[in-house]
Design a protein around this motif. Structure first.
Motif, PDB file in Angstrom:
ATOM      1  N   HIS A 299      -8.107 -12.242   6.402  1.00  0.00           N
ATOM      2  CA  HIS A 299      -8.616 -12.497   7.753  1.00  0.00           C
ATOM      3  C   HIS A 299      -7.542 -12.199   8.798  1.00  0.00           C
ATOM      4  CE1 HIS A 299     -11.063 -13.904  10.964  1.00  0.00           C
ATOM      5  NE2 HIS A 299     -10.280 -14.933  11.236  1.00  0.00           N
ATOM      6  N   MET A 300      -6.297 -12.572   8.519  1.00  0.00           N
ATOM      7  CA  MET A 300      -5.216 -12.236   9.454  1.00  0.00           C
ATOM      8  C   MET A 300      -5.166 -10.724   9.667  1.00  0.00           C
ATOM      9  SD  MET A 300      -3.817 -15.146  10.309  1.00  0.00           S
ATOM     10  CE  MET A 300      -3.433 -16.806   9.698  1.00  0.00           C
ATOM     11  N   GLU A 301      -5.227  -9.990   8.579  1.00  0.00           N
ATOM     12  CA  GLU A 301      -5.152  -8.534   8.666  1.00  0.00           C
ATOM     13  C   GLU A 301      -6.363  -7.973   9.406  1.00  0.00           C
ATOM     14  OE1 GLU A 301      -4.484  -4.648   5.727  1.00  0.00           O
ATOM     15  OE2 GLU A 301      -4.547  -6.679   4.901  1.00  0.00           O
ATOM     16  N   ALA A 302      -7.539  -8.548   9.171  1.00  0.00           N
ATOM     17  CA  ALA A 302      -8.773  -8.047   9.787  1.00  0.00           C
ATOM     18  C   ALA A 302      -8.749  -8.146  11.306  1.00  0.00           C
ATOM     19  CB  ALA A 302      -9.980  -8.801   9.234  1.00  0.00           C
ATOM     20  N   VAL A 303      -8.015  -9.154  11.840  1.00  0.00           N
ATOM     21  CA  VAL A 303      -7.969  -9.324  13.289  1.00  0.00           C
ATOM     22  C   VAL A 303      -6.684  -8.760  13.894  1.00  0.00           C
ATOM     23  CG1 VAL A 303      -9.508 -11.327  13.273  1.00  0.00           C
ATOM     24  CG2 VAL A 303      -7.022 -11.671  13.120  1.00  0.00           C
ATOM     25  N   GLY A 304      -5.890  -8.084  13.085  1.00  0.00           N
ATOM     26  CA  GLY A 304      -4.700  -7.420  13.603  1.00  0.00           C
ATOM     27  C   GLY A 304      -3.448  -8.257  13.644  1.00  0.00           C
ATOM     28  N   LEU A 305      -3.428  -9.383  12.916  1.00  0.00           N
ATOM     29  CA  LEU A 305      -2.244 -10.222  12.841  1.00  0.00           C
ATOM     30  C   LEU A 305      -1.422  -9.862  11.604  1.00  0.00           C
ATOM     31  CD1 LEU A 305      -3.842 -13.610  13.903  1.00  0.00           C
ATOM     32  CD2 LEU A 305      -1.953 -12.448  15.098  1.00  0.00           C
ATOM     33  N   PRO A 306      -0.112 -10.096  11.632  1.00  0.00           N
ATOM     34  CA  PRO A 306       0.721  -9.726  10.480  1.00  0.00           C
ATOM     35  C   PRO A 306       0.383 -10.551   9.244  1.00  0.00           C
ATOM     36  CG  PRO A 306       2.009 -10.963  12.097  1.00  0.00           C
ATOM     37  CD  PRO A 306       0.687 -10.658  12.738  1.00  0.00           C
ATOM     38  N   SER A 307       0.340  -9.883   8.110  1.00  0.00           N
ATOM     39  CA  SER A 307       0.014 -10.566   6.857  1.00  0.00           C
ATOM     40  C   SER A 307       0.982 -10.214   5.745  1.00  0.00           C
ATOM     41  CB  SER A 307      -1.415 -10.209   6.422  1.00  0.00           C
ATOM     42  OG  SER A 307      -1.539  -8.808   6.212  1.00  0.00           O
ATOM     43  N   SER A 308       2.045  -9.472   6.088  1.00  0.00           N
ATOM     44  CA  SER A 308       3.016  -9.046   5.089  1.00  0.00           C
ATOM     45  C   SER A 308       4.423  -9.212   5.637  1.00  0.00           C
ATOM     46  CB  SER A 308       2.785  -7.581   4.713  1.00  0.00           C
ATOM     47  OG  SER A 308       3.897  -7.040   4.034  1.00  0.00           O
ATOM     48  N   LEU A 309       5.274  -9.915   4.904  1.00  0.00           N
ATOM     49  CA  LEU A 309       6.651 -10.115   5.340  1.00  0.00           C
ATOM     50  C   LEU A 309       7.405  -8.789   5.373  1.00  0.00           C
ATOM     51  CD1 LEU A 309       8.841 -12.049   6.202  1.00  0.00           C
ATOM     52  CD2 LEU A 309       9.261 -12.589   3.791  1.00  0.00           C
ATOM     53  N   GLN A 310       7.103  -7.933   4.439  1.00  0.00           N
ATOM     54  CA  GLN A 310       7.792  -6.651   4.376  1.00  0.00           C
ATOM     55  C   GLN A 310       7.536  -5.808   5.625  1.00  0.00           C
ATOM     56  OE1 GLN A 310       6.579  -3.674   1.418  1.00  0.00           O
ATOM     57  NE2 GLN A 310       8.696  -3.593   0.696  1.00  0.00           N
ATOM     58  N   SER A 311       6.384  -6.018   6.251  1.00  0.00           N
ATOM     59  CA  SER A 311       6.028  -5.206   7.423  1.00  0.00           C
ATOM     60  C   SER A 311       6.967  -5.430   8.601  1.00  0.00           C
ATOM     61  CB  SER A 311       4.589  -5.514   7.849  1.00  0.00           C
ATOM     62  OG  SER A 311       4.489  -6.844   8.341  1.00  0.00           O
ATOM     63  N   LEU A 312       7.715  -6.545   8.608  1.00  0.00           N
ATOM     64  CA  LEU A 312       8.635  -6.803   9.709  1.00  0.00           C
ATOM     65  C   LEU A 312       9.912  -5.971   9.616  1.00  0.00           C
ATOM     66  CD1 LEU A 312       8.496 -10.691  10.231  1.00  0.00           C
ATOM     67  CD2 LEU A 312       7.290  -8.901  11.469  1.00  0.00           C
ATOM     68  N   GLY A 313      10.199  -5.455   8.412  1.00  0.00           N
ATOM     69  CA  GLY A 313      11.401  -4.651   8.241  1.00  0.00           C
ATOM     70  C   GLY A 313      12.682  -5.432   8.464  1.00  0.00           C
ATOM     71  N   LEU A 314      12.731  -6.648   7.981  1.00  0.00           N
ATOM     72  CA  LEU A 314      13.906  -7.493   8.181  1.00  0.00           C
ATOM     73  C   LEU A 314      15.073  -7.057   7.295  1.00  0.00           C
ATOM     74  CD1 LEU A 314      12.197 -11.017   8.247  1.00  0.00           C
ATOM     75  CD2 LEU A 314      12.819  -9.573  10.193  1.00  0.00           C
ATOM     76  N   ALA A 315      16.263  -7.096   7.858  1.00  0.00           N
ATOM     77  CA  ALA A 315      17.470  -6.766   7.091  1.00  0.00           C
ATOM     78  C   ALA A 315      18.163  -8.061   6.685  1.00  0.00           C
ATOM     79  CB  ALA A 315      18.391  -5.893   7.931  1.00  0.00           C
TER      80      ALA A 315
END
Length: 368
Positions: A299-315
């Motif tokens: 549901h988060m993904e369906a409404v355009g909210l982040p749902s994956s930690l990897q997507s933030l590209g954190l170092a």
């Protein structure tokens, strides 16, 4: 108009929800003002859209409005801006029985409310929230605070407003990203203890984000009613009930800290991803089934909210994120309670979480 009572012992107030309240703010505030003058604190973005409308409403009610316009953004929740607000209010000779007005999102509401708690040892204030996040969450319940280098909302006070006016029309001037961020807090109420409301969100979330007025008013009213019920039962978060409102926030605040409390990750986006992580961690511990955790992420993904930690590209690694969590306000005798789930609508406070296990989980999520 929907009117939601917030039954705080000794300090009850109403949340009024209706399209057009900004145009009638003066009329609604008039009974709460002892003088024919009111101090209004806002930010530059809100002022550009709503200052003229709100000022005209006060004039129509026979009230002269004095305005302090601050820079928009999370950085405004600072010692420097707090001092600026307090000095301005003192220069206006605001008195203890006066009400000042916070017109804006969560940043303005938190900052103004904290200043109100301090001036003359506590004056009143009216919340006029202009973002979805503020309308469904931060304007209700009396939590006020600023940020410090040590973390988010670590310096503040419980100070209840005298009145909250929530106008869904204010959301028409928001960027979609900000509305999405506020919607994360709406979802939260379904996940805490109201599974049917989460189902409503799944069916109506996209309509709300697209501007459907009926969906917006329903979401605001149901969210405020849920928060009012919880806050009335545990105003100062001493009984473990109000802590439920922090679902997604322990993970989310750590992510906000790692991204510098910047526009890289808005607060609501951090809450959304933090909620997904809380669900996945709960499933990892065998507390809830993986299907429910995937449903929340979907549901988060369906409404355009982040749902994956990897997507933030954190170092960074999991230990660094856990380090941010050690500044969490819920820390108690060296232990950090976590809001976890046994299922959708079944959130609980867990006090037996090993932070090394959290770090290992976050490492897995960073690599996923």
């Amino acid at each position: 108009m929907a009117v939601i009572p917030v039954a705080i012992a000794g300090a009850p107030y109403e949340v009024r929800i209706e399209a057009g309240l900004l145009s009638n703010a003066g009329q609604h505030c008039r009974p709460f003002l002892r003088k024919d003058r009111v101090a209004v604190i806002t930010d530059a973005n809100v002022a550009a859209n709503w200052r003229e409308v709100v000022a005209a409403s006060f004039t129509a009610a026979g009230i002269r409005s004095e305005w302090l316009v601050l820079t928009a953004g999370e950085s405004t929740k600072s010692w420097q801006c707090l001092a600026e607000v307090v000095d301005w209010l003192l220069a206006l000779e605001v008195e203890r029985k006066d009400n000042i007005v916070a017109l804006g999102g969560g940043v303005i509401g938190d900052l103004t409310g904290f200043a109100a708690s301090m001036v003359k040892r506590g004056c009143g204030f009216v919340q006029i929230p202009t973002t979805l996040l503020a309308q469904v969450d931060s304007s209700v319940g009396g939590k006020t605070a600023i940020n410090t280098p040590a973390g988010k909302n670590l310096v503040g006070a419980f100070h209840q407003p005298s009145l909250v006016l929530a106008d869904p029309l204010a959301l028409d001037t928001l960027p979609l990203r900000d509305t999405r961020a506020g919607y994360a807090e709406v979802i939260k109420y379904g996940l805490i203890d109201d599974a049917p409301f989460f189902e409503w969100c799944e069916a109506n979330g996209t309509r709300l984000l697209a501007g459907d007025s009926g969906a917006r008013e329903t979401a605001i009213a149901r969210s405020v009613a849920a928060k009012a019920r919880i806050v009335a039962a545990d105003e100062k978060e001493t009984a473990g009930i109000r802590a439920l409102l922090n679902l997604g926030h322990t993970f989310g605040h750590a992510l906000e800290a790692e991204t510098g409390f910047s526009d890289r990750l808005l607060h609501g986006e951090g809450v959304a991803l933090g909620t997904v992580l809380a669900a996945r961690f709960s499933a990892r511990r065998g507390l809830m089934n993986g299907q429910d955790a995937r449903r929340i992420a979907a549901h988060m993904e369906a409404v355009g909210l982040p749902s994956s930690l990897q997507s933030l590209g954190l170092a960074c690694d999991g230990r660094r994120l856990v380090g941010h969590m050690l500044h969490d306000k819920k820390m108690d005798a060296g232990t950090l309670p976590f809001l976890l789930m046994r299922g959708i609508g079944q959130t609980f406070l867990a006090k037996d979480v090993d932070l090394a296990d959290v770090a290992a989980f976050l490492d897995e999520e960073l690599r996923a």
